[in-house]
Scaffold this motif. Structure first.
Motif, PDB file in Angstrom:
ATOM      1  N   VAL A  52       5.645   7.977   4.985  1.00 46.51           N
ATOM      2  CA  VAL A  52       5.793   7.028   3.873  1.00 46.51           C
ATOM      3  C   VAL A  52       6.357   7.671   2.607  1.00 46.51           C
ATOM      4  O   VAL A  52       6.380   7.048   1.552  1.00 46.51           O
ATOM      5  N   TYR A  71       6.928   4.133   1.093  1.00 51.65           N
ATOM      6  CA  TYR A  71       5.937   3.189   0.567  1.00 51.65           C
ATOM      7  C   TYR A  71       6.600   2.149  -0.336  1.00 51.65           C
ATOM      8  O   TYR A  71       6.202   0.991  -0.338  1.00 51.65           O
ATOM      9  N   LEU A  74       7.858  -0.654   1.857  1.00 54.42           N
ATOM     10  CA  LEU A  74       6.960  -1.059   2.937  1.00 54.42           C
ATOM     11  C   LEU A  74       6.860  -2.570   3.070  1.00 54.42           C
ATOM     12  O   LEU A  74       6.930  -3.111   4.174  1.00 54.42           O
ATOM     13  N   SER A  97      -0.603   7.490   1.837  1.00 53.06           N
ATOM     14  CA  SER A  97      -1.014   7.029   3.167  1.00 53.06           C
ATOM     15  C   SER A  97      -2.166   6.043   3.066  1.00 53.06           C
ATOM     16  O   SER A  97      -2.202   5.048   3.789  1.00 53.06           O
ATOM     17  N   THR A 100      -0.813   2.784   1.843  1.00 57.53           N
ATOM     18  CA  THR A 100      -0.066   2.163   2.935  1.00 57.53           C
ATOM     19  C   THR A 100      -1.020   1.539   3.952  1.00 57.53           C
ATOM     20  O   THR A 100      -0.831   0.397   4.381  1.00 57.53           O
ATOM     21  N   LYS A 103      -2.399  -1.693   2.686  1.00 57.55           N
ATOM     22  CA  LYS A 103      -1.429  -2.790   2.794  1.00 57.55           C
ATOM     23  C   LYS A 103      -1.306  -3.278   4.239  1.00 57.55           C
ATOM     24  O   LYS A 103      -1.234  -4.469   4.490  1.00 57.55           O
TER      25      LYS A 103
END
Length: 131
Positions: A52, A71, A74, A97, A100, A103
């Protein structure tokens, strides 16, 4: 008097840092499972491995077999991540991370894993693109 103000400001900064770390830990625990490098390496053969970090950092060096979904993009790239396969995520350390994973969890993903220590602690095979 000035010393008191400086001490209060420093205390507020320290409290903000502690709060942020606790917040990240809670969000990580709720959104994904953190894996040691060995477990990450074993499971990544049957998973989608996603880096990411931003593209230029990814090109400078990434885990062999990973694909780059920064990211920052994303939200627009969720359609390219399958929900029926585990998702293995990493960045430099861990905070991107975790965000992410949060999400992805909110978007309905279930099998989410984060590399403990991130890319900085990875000792396995890596690849870099020449510019």
């Amino acid at each position: 008097m000035v010393l008191w103000v400086i001490n209060i400001i420093l205390l507020l900064i320290v409290l903000a840092i502690v709060f942020w770390e606790v917040y990240l830990r809670v969000m990580a625990k709720r959104s994904a499972k953190t894996l040691e490098e060995e477990a990450f390496r074993e499971g990544m053969r049957k998973a989608q491995v996603i880096d990411v970090r931003e593209k230029d950092v990814f090109n400078a060096g990434h885990i062999l077999g990973a694909r780059n979904i920064p990211y920052t993009v994303l939200k627009d790239s969720l359609g390219s991540i399958r929900k029926d396969q585990p998702v293995y995520i990493y960045d430099h350390k861990k905070s991107l991370s975790i965000r992410t994973a949060n999400k992805l969890r909110k978007a309905g993903y279930k099998d989410i894993y984060i590399l403990k220590g991130g890319y900085d602690s990875w000792s396995g095979k890596v690849k870099s693109k020449r510019v």
